[in-house]
Structures are given as structure tokens and as C-alpha cells.
Design an enzyme around this catalytic site. Sequence first.
Site, PDB file in Angstrom:
ATOM      1  N   LYS A 218       0.858  -1.192   0.000  1.00 11.60           N
ATOM      2  CA  LYS A 218       0.000   0.000   0.000  1.00 11.60           C
ATOM      3  C   LYS A 218       0.890   1.237   0.000  1.00 11.60           C
ATOM      4  O   LYS A 218       1.813   1.344   0.808  1.00 11.60           O
ATOM      5  CB  LYS A 218      -0.891  -0.003   1.238  1.00 11.60           C
TER       6      LYS A 218
ATOM      7  N   ASP B 249      -1.634  -2.197  -4.120  1.00 12.03           N
ATOM      8  CA  ASP B 249      -3.042  -2.231  -3.717  1.00 12.03           C
ATOM      9  C   ASP B 249      -3.673  -0.862  -3.967  1.00 12.03           C
ATOM     10  O   ASP B 249      -2.979   0.159  -3.992  1.00 12.03           O
ATOM     11  CB  ASP B 249      -3.162  -2.525  -2.212  1.00 12.03           C
TER      12      ASP B 249
ATOM     13  N   GLN C 179     -10.960  -0.881  -8.665  1.00 16.15           N
ATOM     14  CA  GLN C 179     -12.106  -1.255  -7.819  1.00 16.15           C
ATOM     15  C   GLN C 179     -13.396  -1.074  -8.616  1.00 16.15           C
ATOM     16  O   GLN C 179     -13.710   0.026  -9.078  1.00 16.15           O
ATOM     17  CB  GLN C 179     -12.134  -0.354  -6.578  1.00 16.15           C
TER      18      GLN C 179
ATOM     19  N   ARG D 217      -5.217  -6.049 -11.032  1.00 13.74           N
ATOM     20  CA  ARG D 217      -6.091  -6.860 -10.178  1.00 13.74           C
ATOM     21  C   ARG D 217      -7.433  -6.125 -10.121  1.00 13.74           C
ATOM     22  O   ARG D 217      -7.474  -4.931  -9.850  1.00 13.74           O
ATOM     23  CB  ARG D 217      -5.525  -6.981  -8.764  1.00 13.74           C
TER      24      ARG D 217
ATOM     25  N   THR E 115     -12.036 -12.043  -6.308  1.00 16.38           N
ATOM     26  CA  THR E 115     -13.382 -12.085  -5.727  1.00 16.38           C
ATOM     27  C   THR E 115     -13.660 -13.465  -5.155  1.00 16.38           C
ATOM     28  O   THR E 115     -13.099 -14.461  -5.612  1.00 16.38           O
ATOM     29  CB  THR E 115     -14.455 -11.741  -6.783  1.00 16.38           C
ATOM     30  N   HIS E 116     -14.546 -13.482  -4.127  1.00 14.62           N
ATOM     31  CA  HIS E 116     -15.057 -14.758  -3.598  1.00 14.62           C
ATOM     32  C   HIS E 116     -16.523 -14.904  -3.927  1.00 14.62           C
ATOM     33  O   HIS E 116     -17.179 -15.832  -3.480  1.00 14.62           O
ATOM     34  CB  HIS E 116     -14.881 -14.811  -2.076  1.00 14.62           C
TER      35      HIS E 116
ATOM     36  N   ARG F 114     -11.644  -4.617   8.564  1.00 17.45           N
ATOM     37  CA  ARG F 114     -12.239  -4.655   7.213  1.00 17.45           C
ATOM     38  C   ARG F 114     -12.713  -6.068   6.866  1.00 17.45           C
ATOM     39  O   ARG F 114     -13.782  -6.260   6.300  1.00 17.45           O
ATOM     40  CB  ARG F 114     -11.221  -4.168   6.170  1.00 17.45           C
ATOM     41  N   ARG F 115     -11.919  -7.067   7.225  1.00 21.24           N
ATOM     42  CA  ARG F 115     -12.313  -8.452   6.899  1.00 21.24           C
ATOM     43  C   ARG F 115     -13.536  -8.870   7.701  1.00 21.24           C
ATOM     44  O   ARG F 115     -14.449  -9.492   7.174  1.00 21.24           O
ATOM     45  CB  ARG F 115     -11.169  -9.432   7.194  1.00 21.24           C
TER      46      ARG F 115
HETATM   47  P1  FDA Z   1     -18.506 -10.316  -1.293  1.00 17.13           P
HETATM   48  O1  FDA Z   1     -18.035  -9.396  -0.219  1.00 17.13           O
HETATM   49  O2  FDA Z   1     -19.910 -10.187  -1.761  1.00 17.13           O
HETATM   50  O3  FDA Z   1     -18.225 -11.785  -0.775  1.00 17.13           O
HETATM   51  C1  FDA Z   1     -18.671 -12.916  -1.497  1.00 17.13           C
HETATM   52  C2  FDA Z   1     -18.686 -14.100  -0.543  1.00 17.13           C
HETATM   53  O4  FDA Z   1     -17.352 -14.384  -0.115  1.00 17.13           O
HETATM   54  C3  FDA Z   1     -19.450 -13.869   0.757  1.00 17.13           C
HETATM   55  O5  FDA Z   1     -20.806 -14.126   0.612  1.00 17.13           O
HETATM   56  C4  FDA Z   1     -18.773 -14.866   1.675  1.00 17.13           C
HETATM   57  O6  FDA Z   1     -19.228 -16.162   1.412  1.00 17.13           O
HETATM   58  C5  FDA Z   1     -17.337 -14.766   1.244  1.00 17.13           C
HETATM   59  N1  FDA Z   1     -16.594 -13.754   2.013  1.00 17.13           N
HETATM   60  C6  FDA Z   1     -16.173 -12.553   1.565  1.00 17.13           C
HETATM   61  N2  FDA Z   1     -15.461 -11.915   2.514  1.00 17.13           N
HETATM   62  C7  FDA Z   1     -15.445 -12.745   3.592  1.00 17.13           C
HETATM   63  C8  FDA Z   1     -14.842 -12.671   4.872  1.00 17.13           C
HETATM   64  N3  FDA Z   1     -14.108 -11.616   5.250  1.00 17.13           N
HETATM   65  N4  FDA Z   1     -15.023 -13.704   5.722  1.00 17.13           N
HETATM   66  C9  FDA Z   1     -15.733 -14.788   5.346  1.00 17.13           C
HETATM   67  N5  FDA Z   1     -16.315 -14.923   4.136  1.00 17.13           N
HETATM   68  C10 FDA Z   1     -16.168 -13.917   3.277  1.00 17.13           C
HETATM   69  N6  FDA Z   1     -10.078  -4.010  -1.989  1.00 17.13           N
HETATM   70  C11 FDA Z   1      -9.613  -2.752  -2.225  1.00 17.13           C
HETATM   71  O7  FDA Z   1     -10.354  -1.779  -2.061  1.00 17.13           O
HETATM   72  N7  FDA Z   1      -8.319  -2.581  -2.638  1.00 17.13           N
HETATM   73  C12 FDA Z   1      -7.479  -3.628  -2.846  1.00 17.13           C
HETATM   74  O8  FDA Z   1      -6.321  -3.421  -3.241  1.00 17.13           O
HETATM   75  C13 FDA Z   1      -7.968  -4.945  -2.612  1.00 17.13           C
HETATM   76  N8  FDA Z   1      -7.169  -6.035  -2.788  1.00 17.13           N
HETATM   77  C14 FDA Z   1      -7.728  -7.296  -2.732  1.00 17.13           C
HETATM   78  C15 FDA Z   1      -6.947  -8.409  -3.042  1.00 17.13           C
HETATM   79  C16 FDA Z   1      -7.515  -9.670  -3.088  1.00 17.13           C
HETATM   80  C17 FDA Z   1      -6.677 -10.853  -3.471  1.00 17.13           C
HETATM   81  C18 FDA Z   1      -8.913  -9.832  -2.788  1.00 17.13           C
HETATM   82  C19 FDA Z   1      -9.575 -11.172  -2.888  1.00 17.13           C
HETATM   83  C20 FDA Z   1      -9.652  -8.744  -2.413  1.00 17.13           C
HETATM   84  C21 FDA Z   1      -9.074  -7.474  -2.353  1.00 17.13           C
HETATM   85  N9  FDA Z   1      -9.808  -6.363  -1.960  1.00 17.13           N
HETATM   86  C22 FDA Z   1      -9.293  -5.100  -2.163  1.00 17.13           C
HETATM   87  C23 FDA Z   1     -11.099  -6.530  -1.244  1.00 17.13           C
HETATM   88  C24 FDA Z   1     -12.257  -6.498  -2.209  1.00 17.13           C
HETATM   89  O9  FDA Z   1     -12.441  -5.198  -2.684  1.00 17.13           O
HETATM   90  C25 FDA Z   1     -13.546  -6.943  -1.496  1.00 17.13           C
HETATM   91  O10 FDA Z   1     -13.803  -6.078  -0.452  1.00 17.13           O
HETATM   92  C26 FDA Z   1     -13.524  -8.365  -0.973  1.00 17.13           C
HETATM   93  O11 FDA Z   1     -12.840  -9.218  -1.841  1.00 17.13           O
HETATM   94  C27 FDA Z   1     -14.950  -8.907  -0.829  1.00 17.13           C
HETATM   95  O12 FDA Z   1     -15.613  -8.866  -2.059  1.00 17.13           O
HETATM   96  P2  FDA Z   1     -16.062 -10.166  -2.858  1.00 17.13           P
HETATM   97  O13 FDA Z   1     -15.879  -9.881  -4.290  1.00 17.13           O
HETATM   98  O14 FDA Z   1     -15.378 -11.356  -2.345  1.00 17.13           O
HETATM   99  O15 FDA Z   1     -17.639 -10.207  -2.613  1.00 17.13           O
END
Ligand code: FDA
Length: 299
Positions: A91, A125, A155, A172, A214-215, A276-277
Amino acid sequence: MALLDRAIVRLLPAVPKPVVQRLSSRYIAGPTLDDAVRVVRRLNAKGKLATVDVLGEDVTNADEARAIAGQYHDVLARIDDEGLDANISLKLTGLGLELDDDLCRENLEAVVADAAARGNFVRIDMEDSSTTDRTLQLYRRLHAEGHDNLGVVLQAYMRRTQSDLPGLDNVRLCKGIYIEPPELAFREFEAVRASFVRSLEALVAQGSYVGIATHDEQLIQESLRIVRDAGLDRERYEFQMLLGVRPDRADELVAGGHRLRVYVPYGSHWYEYSVRRLQENPKMAGQVASDIVGRVFGR
Ligand code: FDA
């Protein structure tokens, strides 16, 4: 997110730090580089790549920023020495972006040059919207100067993302995690998803290397369709997930022949990242409640 979860998200800053630390331990490798190396080795053994993040943002003086840069040099050396399949994510605020542009650029340049000398790669990031312009400018500048072992993050929630992506060759793509005003960022869940899909299609069409971070199962499915329809070979993209989130789904992607990278944070400044997590964990309310009950009744 359910009503109770939303209420607890708002209350999280009031939750005692030891509770936050315990609940978030699955998301963080541990306090030391040895902890991160142990986790990366385990991931590599399962066919997963890693990106190592030294926790630390909003540093308050130049020495702290240089210390974080120093830790990244140590990470690069360990990855090299141990032959790990990992790169680094950093960062810019941790390298001094809010203190002095030149300090931040010097720290970044040195880390990127070190990574290049070791055949490694640096991902910058993306933080909140106050840093977007400066982050992209610094990335473009270093890239123009010949540093090509460097990538950024876009983002999907940001309305500007479509206009930022032309010319970026290693990105990313994620939804975005910071709280932004509605004039800058989409708020509705489906609007963010739609922007993610649009952005991924545009990145693939312009030939960028993409990290699909993404998850979200619907977005994973859409992304699989996009890379399949474009006939991308596996060297042109990777899926990315956070340590501690959906590891079984990550295993399935690896078994399906896709590259999958796990974001591995470590270090002593764990608090902001942990909050945040936890705010994103759909089961958080229940976990916070049971942890507090467990403490009260002395498990
Ligand atoms: P969403 O939040 O809708 O989650 C989808 C599903 O994943 C949930 O329903 C749950 O099942 C599971 N899940 C997600 N988060 C969970 C958690 N904490 N605990 C348990 N289960 C969970 N953001 C940013 O602003 N700048 C950045 O540089 C990055 N870098 C980055 C790197 C990587 C490798 C990842 C995967 C993510 C990021 N992010 C990020 C964070 C990203 O913006 C986002 O906030 C999270 O990935 C959650 O979004 P999803 O797309 O997973 O969807």
C-alpha cells in the site's frame, strides 16, 4: 447482509481489540515473516500462488515508511532464498504517500528494482478514493520509465474505473472495500457486480493480464465464462482470494486448471485490516456474539 450483522458492523470499533484479534486470526498469517513463509509454503504445496502483504498503513513519519519498505526487501529476499511461488502486494500509504511524494516514490522504486533483480513482481493495492489519482500516476510513471514488473488494482465500485482502465496492462480487479460517497462509487450490490463484469470484459479485450479478485460465486462464474469465451490461456489471468476466505473454492479452481493466488498479510499492525475483513464476513455477528459470550462465561 442481515440486520444484526449490519448493526455489529457499526459497533465493531467498540469491540475489544483481543476479540477482534482472535476472530480475525484466520485472515492473517501471524506477526512475523516466518509466519508468512510458513503459510506460503503450505499454499504452494497445494498448488496455490501467494502475494505477501506487510501490514501497515497510515505511517506517521519517514522512518516508519522506510521500515515498511525494508520489510518488503526482507520478504523479497526470503521468497528468493526459499524458492517460494509468491510476489508482494503493498500500500502506498505504508511507503509514505501521505507524508511526501518523493519519499513514497523512492521507497517504491527501490522495492520494484529489488523485485526485478530477483525476477519478482509488485502489486500496488488500491486504497480509498483520496489516493486513486496519485496511485495511478505513480504506477504509470514507473511503468513509463521501464519498470514492467509492476501492476495496480482497480475497484469495480468506483464509477471512474471504466475510464481508468485503458493502457493498464496488469490489473487486479476487485469490488473495493473503502466507504466512498455515492457520487464516486456504486453502492448497490448488483451495480458493483455489473461494473466488475464490464471492467473484466474491457480488460480482457485490451489484452491486460488480469487478477480476478473475488469470492463472489456469481462473479467467479461470470469470470470463468469471460476467460473461456475469450480463449485466454492460463498464463494470461489468475484468480485471487484472501487468506482465510473460501479456501475450498480456491482448491476447486486449482483443480480446474486455473492459477489461483492467495493474499497473505502478516505483521504487527493487524487491526485495520482485521476490521475490514470482519465487516465483510456474513457470519460475523454470530461469531462476535459467541466469542463475547464465551469470554463472559470463561470457555
Ligand atoms: P462479497 O463481499 O460479496 O463476498 C462474497 C462471498 O465471499 C461472501 O458471501 C462470503 O461467502 C465470502 N466472504 C467474503 N469476505 C469474507 C470474509 N471476510 N469472511 C468470510 N467470508 C467472506 N479491496 C480494495 O479496495 N483494494 C485492494 O487493493 C484490494 N485487494 C484485494 C486483493 C484480493 C486478493 C482480494 C480477494 C480482495 C481485495 N480487496 C481489495 C477486497 C475487495 O475489494 C472486497 O472487499 C472483498 O474481496 C470482498 O468482495 P467479494 O468480491 O469477495 O464479494
